[in-house]
Design a protein around this motif. Structure first.
Motif, PDB file in Angstrom:
ATOM      1  N   GLY A  56       0.815  -1.215   0.000  1.00  0.00           N
ATOM      2  CA  GLY A  56       0.000   0.000   0.000  1.00  0.00           C
ATOM      3  C   GLY A  56       0.843   1.255   0.000  1.00  0.00           C
ATOM      4  N   HIS A  57       2.058   1.151   0.551  1.00  0.00           N
ATOM      5  CA  HIS A  57       2.988   2.287   0.556  1.00  0.00           C
ATOM      6  C   HIS A  57       3.929   2.246  -0.657  1.00  0.00           C
ATOM      7  CE1 HIS A  57       1.907   4.111   4.353  1.00  0.00           C
ATOM      8  NE2 HIS A  57       1.946   2.950   4.954  1.00  0.00           N
ATOM      9  N   GLY A  58       3.640   1.353  -1.612  1.00  0.00           N
ATOM     10  CA  GLY A  58       4.451   1.297  -2.837  1.00  0.00           C
ATOM     11  C   GLY A  58       5.766   0.560  -2.695  1.00  0.00           C
ATOM     12  N   GLN A  59       5.943  -0.188  -1.602  1.00  0.00           N
ATOM     13  CA  GLN A  59       7.206  -0.908  -1.407  1.00  0.00           C
ATOM     14  C   GLN A  59       7.255  -2.179  -2.249  1.00  0.00           C
ATOM     15  OE1 GLN A  59       7.941  -1.377   2.839  1.00  0.00           O
ATOM     16  NE2 GLN A  59       7.501   0.773   3.259  1.00  0.00           N
ATOM     17  N   ARG A  60       8.483  -2.712  -2.380  1.00  0.00           N
ATOM     18  CA  ARG A  60       8.694  -3.986  -3.073  1.00  0.00           C
ATOM     19  C   ARG A  60       8.990  -5.063  -2.044  1.00  0.00           C
ATOM     20  NH1 ARG A  60       9.935  -3.256  -8.614  1.00  0.00           N
ATOM     21  NH2 ARG A  60       9.857  -1.033  -9.062  1.00  0.00           N
ATOM     22  N   ALA A  61       8.468  -6.262  -2.292  1.00  0.00           N
ATOM     23  CA  ALA A  61       8.598  -7.297  -1.269  1.00  0.00           C
ATOM     24  C   ALA A  61       8.883  -8.662  -1.869  1.00  0.00           C
ATOM     25  CB  ALA A  61       7.315  -7.356  -0.443  1.00  0.00           C
ATOM     26  N   ALA A  62       9.492  -9.517  -1.051  1.00  0.00           N
ATOM     27  CA  ALA A  62       9.721 -10.908  -1.436  1.00  0.00           C
ATOM     28  C   ALA A  62       9.320 -11.814  -0.283  1.00  0.00           C
ATOM     29  CB  ALA A  62      11.181 -11.121  -1.799  1.00  0.00           C
ATOM     30  N   ASP A  72      -1.723 -23.888  -3.058  1.00  0.00           N
ATOM     31  CA  ASP A  72      -3.151 -23.576  -3.219  1.00  0.00           C
ATOM     32  C   ASP A  72      -3.642 -22.640  -2.127  1.00  0.00           C
ATOM     33  OD1 ASP A  72      -2.934 -25.227  -1.041  1.00  0.00           O
ATOM     34  OD2 ASP A  72      -4.680 -26.468  -1.548  1.00  0.00           O
ATOM     35  N   THR A  73      -2.702 -21.949  -1.456  1.00  0.00           N
ATOM     36  CA  THR A  73      -3.142 -21.076  -0.375  1.00  0.00           C
ATOM     37  C   THR A  73      -3.731 -19.785  -0.927  1.00  0.00           C
ATOM     38  OG1 THR A  73      -0.982 -20.006  -0.178  1.00  0.00           O
ATOM     39  CG2 THR A  73      -1.360 -21.945   1.207  1.00  0.00           C
ATOM     40  N   GLY A  74      -4.674 -19.230  -0.173  1.00  0.00           N
ATOM     41  CA  GLY A  74      -5.292 -17.976  -0.570  1.00  0.00           C
ATOM     42  C   GLY A  74      -4.287 -16.843  -0.648  1.00  0.00           C
ATOM     43  N   GLU A  75      -3.321 -16.821   0.289  1.00  0.00           N
ATOM     44  CA  GLU A  75      -2.356 -15.716   0.316  1.00  0.00           C
ATOM     45  C   GLU A  75      -1.483 -15.723  -0.933  1.00  0.00           C
ATOM     46  OE1 GLU A  75      -2.724 -18.058   2.618  1.00  0.00           O
ATOM     47  OE2 GLU A  75      -0.836 -18.765   3.483  1.00  0.00           O
ATOM     48  N   GLU A  76      -1.055 -16.931  -1.356  1.00  0.00           N
ATOM     49  CA  GLU A  76      -0.228 -16.981  -2.556  1.00  0.00           C
ATOM     50  C   GLU A  76      -1.033 -16.559  -3.785  1.00  0.00           C
ATOM     51  OE1 GLU A  76       1.556 -20.719  -3.604  1.00  0.00           O
ATOM     52  OE2 GLU A  76       2.277 -19.861  -5.484  1.00  0.00           O
ATOM     53  N   GLU A  77      -2.236 -17.120  -3.885  1.00  0.00           N
ATOM     54  CA  GLU A  77      -3.137 -16.786  -4.994  1.00  0.00           C
ATOM     55  C   GLU A  77      -3.334 -15.267  -5.085  1.00  0.00           C
ATOM     56  OE1 GLU A  77      -4.470 -19.003  -7.031  1.00  0.00           O
ATOM     57  OE2 GLU A  77      -5.723 -17.591  -8.164  1.00  0.00           O
ATOM     58  N   PHE A  78      -3.476 -14.656  -3.918  1.00  0.00           N
ATOM     59  CA  PHE A  78      -3.769 -13.231  -3.864  1.00  0.00           C
ATOM     60  C   PHE A  78      -2.557 -12.372  -4.190  1.00  0.00           C
ATOM     61  CE2 PHE A  78      -4.321  -9.219  -1.482  1.00  0.00           C
ATOM     62  CZ  PHE A  78      -5.479  -8.773  -2.091  1.00  0.00           C
ATOM     63  N   PHE A  79      -1.409 -12.697  -3.593  1.00  0.00           N
ATOM     64  CA  PHE A  79      -0.243 -11.810  -3.712  1.00  0.00           C
ATOM     65  C   PHE A  79       0.643 -12.117  -4.923  1.00  0.00           C
ATOM     66  CE2 PHE A  79      -0.791 -11.197   1.008  1.00  0.00           C
ATOM     67  CZ  PHE A  79      -0.951  -9.830   0.978  1.00  0.00           C
ATOM     68  N   ARG A  80       0.630 -13.363  -5.412  1.00  0.00           N
ATOM     69  CA  ARG A  80       1.599 -13.728  -6.447  1.00  0.00           C
ATOM     70  C   ARG A  80       1.453 -12.878  -7.705  1.00  0.00           C
ATOM     71  NH1 ARG A  80       5.101 -17.867  -7.844  1.00  0.00           N
ATOM     72  NH2 ARG A  80       4.574 -19.607  -6.533  1.00  0.00           N
ATOM     73  N   VAL A  81       0.219 -12.473  -8.006  1.00  0.00           N
ATOM     74  CA  VAL A  81      -0.025 -11.701  -9.223  1.00  0.00           C
ATOM     75  C   VAL A  81       0.403 -10.237  -9.092  1.00  0.00           C
ATOM     76  CG1 VAL A  81      -1.925 -13.158 -10.005  1.00  0.00           C
ATOM     77  CG2 VAL A  81      -2.412 -11.231  -8.478  1.00  0.00           C
ATOM     78  N   HIS A  82       0.725  -9.803  -7.865  1.00  0.00           N
ATOM     79  CA  HIS A  82       1.087  -8.397  -7.673  1.00  0.00           C
ATOM     80  C   HIS A  82       2.471  -8.128  -8.266  1.00  0.00           C
ATOM     81  CE1 HIS A  82       1.869  -4.540  -5.793  1.00  0.00           C
ATOM     82  NE2 HIS A  82       0.597  -4.488  -5.463  1.00  0.00           N
ATOM     83  N   PRO A  83       2.589  -7.061  -9.089  1.00  0.00           N
ATOM     84  CA  PRO A  83       3.872  -6.832  -9.777  1.00  0.00           C
ATOM     85  C   PRO A  83       5.040  -6.541  -8.842  1.00  0.00           C
ATOM     86  CG  PRO A  83       2.349  -4.988 -10.115  1.00  0.00           C
ATOM     87  CD  PRO A  83       1.566  -6.095  -9.487  1.00  0.00           C
ATOM     88  N   GLN A  84       4.764  -6.119  -7.597  1.00  0.00           N
ATOM     89  CA  GLN A  84       5.866  -5.760  -6.694  1.00  0.00           C
ATOM     90  C   GLN A  84       6.206  -6.867  -5.696  1.00  0.00           C
ATOM     91  OE1 GLN A  84       6.042  -1.329  -7.646  1.00  0.00           O
ATOM     92  NE2 GLN A  84       6.071  -1.677  -5.463  1.00  0.00           N
ATOM     93  N   VAL A  85       5.646  -8.062  -5.935  1.00  0.00           N
ATOM     94  CA  VAL A  85       5.891  -9.182  -5.014  1.00  0.00           C
ATOM     95  C   VAL A  85       6.556 -10.343  -5.746  1.00  0.00           C
ATOM     96  CG1 VAL A  85       4.814 -10.928  -3.520  1.00  0.00           C
ATOM     97  CG2 VAL A  85       3.853  -8.615  -3.625  1.00  0.00           C
ATOM     98  N   ARG A  86       7.589 -10.900  -5.120  1.00  0.00           N
ATOM     99  CA  ARG A  86       8.143 -12.168  -5.613  1.00  0.00           C
ATOM    100  C   ARG A  86       7.872 -13.228  -4.554  1.00  0.00           C
ATOM    101  NH1 ARG A  86      13.912  -9.565  -7.285  1.00  0.00           N
ATOM    102  NH2 ARG A  86      13.061  -7.491  -7.769  1.00  0.00           N
TER     103      ARG A  86
END
Lengths: 199, 199
Positions: A56-62, A72-86
């Motif tokens: 939300g603050h524009g940071q990059r994360a791994a 098959d976790t919800g968190e992976e499904e949700f965050f994996r598609v975010h361009p700033q997350v690996r």
């Protein structure tokens, strides 16, 4: 000095106080190491909540998951598609499931190699080492090497480590430590792991 | 009965056992009430981590913040734009900041009216009542009315409540309770609240 002047002076003094406090605060600004340990529910969830906050603050994360093998976790499904997350699921499940110590150790070391690369990369603002503590418990990773890498990381990088039974040296190395105790859990009342809440 | 038959019979018996266990689990499936309390960091973060998880499973969610007044948090910035989330910042800050008891109580009651509407709406899979416990501490809300509404909610709806010093009756009403203790916090070492980690 007339009254208006005096009021102005007081106002400015107050303003200066606020600005000075901000400067003092900014001088202490740095990346922090956060540890979520204990037997209660919420250690990984709290890390993922901070991940949302950081994004939300524009940071990059791994995120490096040391034990989890399922994808098959919800968190992976949700965050994996975010361009700033690996996102890296690098575990082989818990050892009592895999029954293969050599494979578990190799998986943990591969996860650590990935984590270490991020700990040397100032582009990453937030690094989550999910369930890493189990790697110490089972002797898969060298605790001193991990603590040394945490100390050598880029100064503004935040790291969150999760898992039960964190070793005391890791508690000592962390800036913020929360111990999450299980007061009670729905499974004790016969409720199965519910999607969304538990995974 | 020959050996192949016997092996088949054993295999089927095992399969039946697994299926029976799944049916038993499915019968226990229902919405759960989760409570994150204690003085440590991670109560709200853990709720927002579960929110991400639930969204990953395609669920719909609502968040009502009972105390928070600021709208510059990373979590709000991140989640508010999601089409399956409704986010309400309904607090007036902490009472020691506002110094206005009547306004605090009115804000808590408005937040509760919003929360109660969601507790009657089966479209909402996950409802987060962030920092609601303070409303009991300061007498802004009637605890019995809140517990009654929790019990009457749609059977598959999950609710997460957060905040320090949860009253015992709320602990009793919850299915899962985590007590988050602060072992240490970075601010004790002079680090200011860092964006991403703290808000």
């Amino acid at each position: 000095m007339d009254e208006a002047d005096q009021r102005h002076r007081q106002r400015m003094a107050r303003k200066k106080q606020v600005i000075d406090a901000r400067i003092a605060a900014a001088q202490g600004a740095r990346g922090v190491v956060v540890l979520h340990t204990g037997n209660g529910k919420g250690k990984s969830s709290a890390a993922f909540g901070v991940l949302a906050r950081a994004l939300g603050h524009g940071q990059r994360a791994a995120v490096v998951q040391f034990v989890k093998a399922r994808s098959d976790t919800g968190e992976e499904e949700f965050f994996r598609v975010h361009p700033q997350v690996r996102w890296h699921v690098m575990g082989e499940g818990f050892t009592w499931e895999t029954q293969d110590k050599a494979r578990d150790a190799a998986a943990a070391q591969a996860a650590w190699a990935q984590a270490r690369a991020y700990l040397a990369d100032p582009v990453i603002d937030l690094l989550i080492l999910d369930e890493i503590t189990y790697a110490f418990k089972y002797g898969w990773l060298d605790l001193d090497a991990v603590i040394a890498a945490l100390k050598d990381r880029p100064p503004m990088q935040h790291v969150i480590l999760t898992g039960r039974a964190a070793p005391p040296a890791l508690v000592a190395a962390a800036d913020t430590v929360s111990e999450i105790a299980a007061v009670k859990h729905a499974f004790q009342a016969g409720v199965p792991a519910m999607p969304g809440v538990e995974f």
